[in-house]
Structures are given as C-alpha cells and as structure tokens.
Design a protein around this motif. Structure first.
Motif, PDB file in Angstrom:
ATOM      1  N   MET A   1       7.727 -11.982 -13.532  1.00 35.50           N
ATOM      2  CA  MET A   1       7.044 -11.327 -14.646  1.00 35.50           C
ATOM      3  C   MET A   1       7.676 -11.693 -15.981  1.00 35.50           C
ATOM      4  SD  MET A   1       6.308  -7.464 -13.160  1.00 35.50           S
ATOM      5  CE  MET A   1       5.516  -6.939 -14.690  1.00 35.50           C
ATOM      6  N   SER A   2       6.918 -11.503 -17.044  1.00 31.87           N
ATOM      7  CA  SER A   2       7.463 -11.565 -18.406  1.00 31.87           C
ATOM      8  C   SER A   2       7.591 -10.139 -18.915  1.00 31.87           C
ATOM      9  CB  SER A   2       6.553 -12.385 -19.317  1.00 31.87           C
ATOM     10  OG  SER A   2       5.227 -11.872 -19.329  1.00 31.87           O
TER      11      SER A   2
ATOM     12  N   ASP B   1       3.787  -9.443 -19.856  1.00 30.11           N
ATOM     13  CA  ASP B   1       3.135  -8.577 -18.879  1.00 30.11           C
ATOM     14  C   ASP B   1       3.353  -7.101 -19.203  1.00 30.11           C
ATOM     15  OD1 ASP B   1       2.163 -10.693 -17.230  1.00 30.11           O
ATOM     16  OD2 ASP B   1       4.195 -10.941 -16.437  1.00 30.11           O
TER      17      ASP B   1
ATOM     18  N   ALA C   1       0.617  -6.570 -22.373  1.00 32.09           N
ATOM     19  CA  ALA C   1      -0.567  -6.148 -21.629  1.00 32.09           C
ATOM     20  C   ALA C   1      -0.448  -4.687 -21.210  1.00 32.09           C
ATOM     21  CB  ALA C   1      -0.753  -7.034 -20.399  1.00 32.09           C
ATOM     22  N   SER C   2       0.777  -4.222 -21.009  1.00 31.30           N
ATOM     23  CA  SER C   2       1.029  -2.836 -20.611  1.00 31.30           C
ATOM     24  C   SER C   2       2.264  -2.330 -21.351  1.00 31.30           C
ATOM     25  CB  SER C   2       1.253  -2.749 -19.103  1.00 31.30           C
ATOM     26  OG  SER C   2       1.577  -1.436 -18.691  1.00 31.30           O
TER      27      SER C   2
END
Length: 264
Positions: free
Chosen positions: A95-96, A168, A202-203
């Motif tokens: 993940m990023s 992410d 994104a979150s």
C-alpha cells in the motif's frame, strides 16, 4: 433545578460537544443568562472549564498554543500506542500510506516498519528517520518545507509535493477535535499542509487520543466529515463517540474495535 444539577448538565454538554453557549444553556435549563454565567464562573474557578465570549470550552490551552514534539510525546503514550496498533491493522503490504507529523503517527510509523513494500509519504523528519533506522524495504517520500515547533515540514514546498501524489490511505494526527471546530491545529501553514494530505488520499483515518476531544486550535484543517474513520482510545466519552458518529462513517475505539457506525 439546583446549582449542582445545572453544573452536571453543563459539564455533560461540554464533554459531548466540546463547548457550550450561554443562550443555549439558558433555554435548556429554563434559567436566566445571568444564572448560567454565574454557573460558568463557578465551574471555571474549579478548573472544570474555560470561559469564552458567550460560552465556555473544556480546558486545553489557547487556540494558538503549539506544544513541541517532545512535550506531546509524553502525553497519553499508552493510549497512542493502542491507537497505533489498531490503525496498523488497516495497512497491507504494497500500500501507499501518508502519515502527517505528530506523536500518534510517529507511534504508528514504528509499527509499520514491520509491513513490507510500503510507500510512505510524510512531512515529518522524525517519521522518515524511523523507517531509515529500521532498515526496511519501504520507500519513503519526505516533503520539503518549513519546520514548525511540532517538527512538521509545512508550507508551499510540502503542499506542492502532496498535490503531485495519490495515496491509498492517510493517517492524520490532529491538535484538536470538536463539533464546531472540526479537525484543528494552532499553525496556519500546518493546516494548509494537512488539507493537502486529505486531498491526496483515497481514504482518511484520523487518529486522536481522547485528550484531543473538545480542544480547538486556531486553524481548521477540515470538518469532522472529512474523515472516513476516526480512531481513539477508551478514554473518549460515550457522548463524544456518539457525536462523532453523526459525522463520520466509522468510529473505532482501540480496546473495542467494533464500529459505532459504519456505512454498508
């Protein structure tokens, strides 16, 4: 209603909302505004609240007070560790992840050194050093910028870096959380940089120990609803949890990770 009962009502409202207004309390308690001001004065003398123009807030310093990293590191260290461990369960290899500068995100960084193949974006030299000292396989992107008392890199260079990226998930530490103030910080440049963190993600997961509730910094980062998830510890009052759940999809407590509310 007797004075002790009024005082209990006022303190309950403060714990729930972080601040109260004289006019609102007068209507709720069916007493004069003068009576409410006298009650607030009595509670202020006891140290239970801080009087403001037209109302009161929980104790927590001035809106422009900006404690340094070392000072914050010793506050609620156990709770921050619990929150960090819960936050880490939301991170998978590959993940990023964005971590803004702060002591709770610093605790999370120490745990994330064990997760392989991460790309970590941060405006904290201290967090970057955690991954460097860990000798792990993570890729770390450190923004440039002007250093604040909380050891954050902020300003145009930091914002420009963040605007060029998409991650992410962003784990956001904050100075204060309140219903009316939202997510706040005492530093204007830090507020702008933290908004860039939000825009790049994104979150968004806000990680804040219970001492942050009812605290309002000088500058708003965003409204409460900007967070997708709010992580805190068991010291967060039930009324505060319910109030947060009105604006945020999922409110999680570190010792009880069942969400108060979560959208389907």
């Amino acid at each position: 209603m007797l004075p002790p009962q009024r005082h209990s009502h006022i303190l309950e409202r403060l714990r729930r909302d972080g601040q109260v207004r004289v006019t609102t309390l007068a209507a709720e308690l069916a007493v004069s505004e003068m009576t409410v001001r006298r009650d607030l004065g009595n509670l202020a003398e006891r140290g239970d609240l801080v009087k403001t123009h037209g109302g009161a807030t929980l104790p927590g310093g001035t809106t422009s007070s900006e404690p340094g990293f070392a000072h914050n590191l010793g506050i609620a260290a156990t709770e921050k560790e619990q929150i960090a461990r819960l936050a880490a369960t939301r991170v998978q290899p590959g993940m990023s992840v964005a971590l803004n500068a702060g002591t709770t995100t610093h605790a999370l960084a120490r745990i994330l050194t064990q997760v392989p193949d991460l790309t970590v974006v941060t405006n904290s030299p201290r967090i970057a050093a955690v991954f460097d000292e860990g000798g792990t396989s993570q890729t770390v992107i450190l923004t440039g910028g002007i250093r604040t008392p909380s050891d954050a890199l902020v300003g145009p260079f930091a914002v420009a870096t963040l605007r060029a990226l998409r991650v992410d998930v962003c784990f956001l530490g904050v100075h204060g959380v309140s219903p009316e103030g939202g997510l706040t910080t005492p530093n204007m440049l830090e507020a702008e940089t933290n908004r860039a963190f939000l825009d790049a993600a994104a979150s968004v997961v806000v990680i804040a120990d219970h001492h942050k509730w009812g605290v309002t910094g000088l500058c708003q980062i965003a409204e409460l609803g900007a967070a997708d998830i709010f992580l805190s510890d068991a010291g967060l009052p039930e009324a505060a949890r319910l109030r947060l759940a009105e604006s945020i999809d999922s409110v999680l407590i570190a010792d009880n990770p069942t969400p108060l509310k979560e959208t389907p």
